[in-house]
Design an enzyme around this catalytic site. Structure first.
Site, PDB file in Angstrom:
ATOM      1  N   ALA A 279       0.859  -1.190   0.000  1.00  0.00           N
ATOM      2  CA  ALA A 279       0.000   0.000   0.000  1.00  0.00           C
ATOM      3  C   ALA A 279       0.893   1.237   0.000  1.00  0.00           C
ATOM      4  O   ALA A 279       2.046   1.189   0.432  1.00  0.00           O
ATOM      5  CB  ALA A 279      -0.884  -0.006   1.243  1.00  0.00           C
TER       6      ALA A 279
ATOM      7  N   GLY B 275       1.032  -5.369   0.801  1.00  0.00           N
ATOM      8  CA  GLY B 275      -0.049  -5.550  -0.178  1.00  0.00           C
ATOM      9  C   GLY B 275       0.455  -6.078  -1.498  1.00  0.00           C
ATOM     10  O   GLY B 275      -0.302  -6.639  -2.284  1.00  0.00           O
TER      11      GLY B 275
ATOM     12  N   GLU C   1       0.343  -9.691  -0.938  1.00  0.00           N
ATOM     13  CA  GLU C   1      -1.074 -10.068  -0.843  1.00  0.00           C
ATOM     14  C   GLU C   1      -1.723 -10.097  -2.223  1.00  0.00           C
ATOM     15  O   GLU C   1      -2.524 -10.971  -2.527  1.00  0.00           O
ATOM     16  CB  GLU C   1      -1.803  -9.092   0.085  1.00  0.00           C
ATOM     17  CG  GLU C   1      -1.366  -9.270   1.536  1.00  0.00           C
ATOM     18  CD  GLU C   1      -1.899  -8.192   2.448  1.00  0.00           C
ATOM     19  OE1 GLU C   1      -1.568  -7.014   2.209  1.00  0.00           O
ATOM     20  OE2 GLU C   1      -2.627  -8.499   3.386  1.00  0.00           O
TER      21      GLU C   1
ATOM     22  N   GLU D 248       4.207  -5.355   7.366  1.00  0.00           N
ATOM     23  CA  GLU D 248       3.249  -4.417   7.962  1.00  0.00           C
ATOM     24  C   GLU D 248       3.457  -4.219   9.465  1.00  0.00           C
ATOM     25  O   GLU D 248       3.266  -3.128   9.973  1.00  0.00           O
ATOM     26  CB  GLU D 248       1.822  -4.875   7.704  1.00  0.00           C
ATOM     27  CG  GLU D 248       1.346  -4.740   6.273  1.00  0.00           C
ATOM     28  CD  GLU D 248       1.640  -5.965   5.433  1.00  0.00           C
ATOM     29  OE1 GLU D 248       2.571  -6.727   5.755  1.00  0.00           O
ATOM     30  OE2 GLU D 248       0.952  -6.128   4.407  1.00  0.00           O
TER      31      GLU D 248
END
Ligand code: T1G
Length: 703
Positions: A62, A103, A106, A126
């Site tokens: 992100a 992310g 992910e 994270e």
């Protein structure tokens, strides 16, 4: 240029993310990916889809900036990408190079397949930003890698290299050679095989060891003391076991949202950007490039000199180390060998690597052997006279453009540079923290005349040593030790006013410091401060407030851990501090000497009197320009003094308290206690009156 390119190669649609510098998932990237998937599925000539990163990596996760900014309304996000992948009848293959983090991983795990080049790494970092993965990572990674490995990766936040990721089942194939070519071949084959393609969410998750979560909580209890995120990560992975997939994703999202709003996460995101800002020196253009340092020299083979020599070896730079006598040199080389042997014993280095490291160090007693060094760091005895003598000798032997630095922890390096005026564009400070081969922080002390090129080169060498170099100005104690005088000072004074050492240390340990101040003083050695006070007092250490007990202890030969007694007693072989009634008596003697009335202390007063001097002195250092930004001061404390990362550093933390409250307390303590470190900083006053924080100060003075 679109943030996501679309190209057909044969029957494969290739989506390329172009969002330099690291392909963060900024607004527009998810939209581009979703549009690409739709376009590919609408094209009957397309059999498979490859998602690849342009530039130096796949996707860095992100866009961290958007946790403090609103995500644009209606803009696609991770959830839309994942839904598009899992609804796609055509297989989606992630092609990974460089990094697939947060992310990014992910996103890759929501693809049907993943291929990777050997040098890439994947991870869920994270937790280092104060929250768990928030796009299904805690639900998919256990399904691909198994619960134990997934739990380790998510709770530690550490990435794994491609071969290990393949062995763990996170990726399907390691591509030797060109990634795109390999990915196209893999995708063409998958596209041709037709039928369903396995979705990660449909993989059965098995719980082999029901005790795995409790064991992990116990394992991290000490390291994660005071934090929420590591434990939140465990809860999310537990949900993957306890709940159906979609319910697990929902639970993860709830926990993620709770964490991302926390002061812990705001602080850790502050540290993330602070570490990147620290590399930037206002007024020096990007065109000033670091010089090549092909050979180095270190003067002094004591604990610091030996550690610094090891740092050069870690940076791949052969180093000559000098001592005055063969005996001292042999002793120093013995310590270095012992340090490497300890690393070999831990399995973190092979014997061959150790031998190669030792082979990169040339011990000598002759200064002439420094003639070809491009950078020379002195770590000799900490007096101005000795430093000047050493630099004068260096002036005679070093090559004309050699960078000459001092490892002094508080002496005036401008004065040292003036001793060799012909070279003062090449003289600056590199203040390493002990043990130098372990501690990440190095204060790069910018002298008045050091050239931009030599400053930039020294910063670059610090990074090559895998250190965190922070620019400081020339002032007494630079950044860290100057502020420390207030912190240690108040702790020592409170002992003489009746606070027990153990109460002070318990309060500061509870705040999150690695150790309490009195225990740190015992660890570092009380004799260091004592000898400075004797130097300043012409041989007699003044019994000023806060120095009385320490002077008495040193006169008794109680220097701290190294003599098994200091502010505490250390039983044979133990480093556990045990309170000593004799110290309480010395504190009573101090009170009698100064006319204090001993009294009980509230924990809050101890906390304020230890931490607010850091903020007040830090504000002066900032206002004087001896630190380039408040976040640099935070990094000094996080990496040199055991300040808890999840509080962001003293300056950031003060903003969470409210600078108006800090300023009011500083004024109150100045009235009641006096002492210079309570003299209210004008910058603190100004920011307090404006309702601002030091983070605001940095934003408005960003350099
Ligand atoms: N967001 C925004 N900016 C980023 C960024 C990110 N994720 N990563 C890097 N930058 C900026 C950085 O500030 C610097 O800016 C420049 O890019 C180069 O970075 C849903 C919610 C990828 C290993 O934690 O680890 O995904 O200083 O100097 O040394 O579950 O960047 O040039 O102006 O570090 O080559 C999780 C963070 C996010 C990875 C490259 N991802 N980044 O290292 O370059 S949260 C991360 C890194 C998330 C999901 C959750 C490294 C790197 P500037 P750099 P580098």
């Amino acid at each position: 240029m679109s943030l996501v390119g679309y190209e057909k190669h044969g029957t494969v649609a290739v989506l390329t993310v172009n969002n330099p510098p690291v392909n963060a998932m900024s607004p527009g990237v998810p939209k581009g990916i979703c549009e690409g998937v739709a376009q590919a599925n609408a094209d009957d000539t397309v059999s498979a889809i490859v998602l690849i990163g342009g530039g130096r990596g796949f996707i860095a996760g992100a866009d961290i900036r958007y946790f403090s900014l609103p995500w644009p309304d209606g803009e696609e996000s991770f959830a839309d990408i994942i839904a598009a992948f899992e609804a796609s009848p055509k297989p989606v293959i992630a092609a990974i190079h460089g990094h697939a983090l947060g992310g990014g991983l992910e996103t890759a795990m929501a693809c049907h397949y993943r291929v990777i080049v050997p040098t890439a790494n994947v991870g869920q970092p994270e937790v280092k930003l104060g929250f768990p993965p928030g796009a299904g990572g805690t639900q998919r990674l256990p399904r691909l890698a198994g619960l134990s490995d997934a739990l380790d990766m998510i709770v530690s936040g550490n990435p794994v290299k491609a071969p290990k990721a393949a062995a763990m089942g996170i990726v399907d194939q390691v591509i030797d050679g060109d990634l795109l070519e390999g990915a196209l071949a893999f995708a063409t084959e998958k596209g041709a095989q037709g039928g369903d393609h396995r979705r990660t969410r449909d993989i059965e998750l098995t719980l082999d060891d029901p005790g795995i979560f409790e064991a992990k909580r116990k394992e991290i209890a000490r390291r994660a003391r005071g934090m929420r995120a590591p434990f939140a990560c465990i809860e999310c992975v537990e949900a993957a076991v306890e709940l159906e997939f979609d319910a697990g994703v929902k639970r993860e999202r709830e926990i993620f949202k709770e964490c991302v709003k926390s002061e812990e996460s705001v602080a850790m995101r502050h540290v993330f950007f602070a570490e990147r800002a620290a590399n930037k020196i206002p007024g020096i253009s990007k065109d000033v490039k670091p010089r090549t340092i092909a050979k180095a020299g270190v003067l002094g083979a004591g604990t610091m000199g030996g550690g610094i020599a090891m740092n050069f070896v870690n940076a791949g730079i052969p180093v000559t180390i000098i001592e005055q006598s063969q005996e001292a040199l042999d002793r120093g080389m013995g310590i270095i060998a012992k340090n490497y042997a300890a690393t070999v014993a831990k399995g973190r280095m092979s014997q061959e690597q150790m031998d190669a490291c030792l082979g990169a160090i040339t011990p000598t007693t002759s200064m002439d052997d420094l003639a070809d060094a491009d950078m020379i760091i002195e770590a000799v005895f900490e007096t101005m006279a000795v430093k000047k003598e050493v630099f004068t000798k260096l002036d005679a032997v070093a090559k004309p453009d050699a960078i000459l630095t001092s490892n002094t922890s508080y002496l005036d390096i401008n004065e040292i540079a003036e001793a060799i005026p012909g070279r003062n564009g090449h003289v600056l400070g590199t203040h390493f923290f002990s043990p130098a081969n372990v501690m990440r922080l190095v204060e790069v002390v910018r002298t008045d005349n050091v050239s931009d090129e030599n400053l930039v080169t020294t910063m670059d060498i610090g990074r090559r040593m895998r250190k965190l170099p922070i620019v400081t100005g020339v002032c007494h104690g630079f950044i860290g030790n100057r502020m420390l005088e207030g912190y240690f000072g108040e702790a020592s004074i409170m002992v003489e006013q009746g606070a027990k050492p153990l109460q002070i240390d318990t309060v500061m340990f509870g705040y999150g410091m690695a150790m309490g101040p009195l225990a740190v003083m015992d660890l570092a050695g009380l004799d260091i401060g004592w000898s400075k006070r004797k130097d300043a007092g012409g041989g007699t250490a003044a019994d000023s407030v806060g120095a009385f007990v320490s002077n008495r202890l040193c006169e008794m030969g109680r220097y701290g851990q190294k003599t098994k007694r200091g502010y505490y007693i250390y039983e044979d072989g133990s480093r556990r501090p045990v309170p000593d009634a004799e110290v309480d008596q010395l504190a009573a003697d101090a009170a009698a000497h100064f006319g204090f009335e001993h009294r009980a202390f509230k924990d809050q007063e101890i906390l304020e009197r230890c931490l607010y001097p850091l903020v007040n002195i830090g504000a002066d250092i900032l206002a004087e320009g001896h630190a380039l930004r408040a976040s640099d001061i935070d990094l000094v404390y996080l990496n040199g003094y055991g300040f808890p990362g999840w509080r962001g550093g003293p300056m950031h933390w003060a903003g969470t308290v409210g600078l108006d409250k800090v300023y009011e307390a500083v004024c109150r303590y100045h009235e009641t206690l006096g002492f210079d470190h309570w003299k209210p900083s004008p910058l603190l006053k100004k920011l307090a009156e404006e309702g601002k924080t030091f983070d605001d100060y940095d934003k408005n003075n960003a350099g």
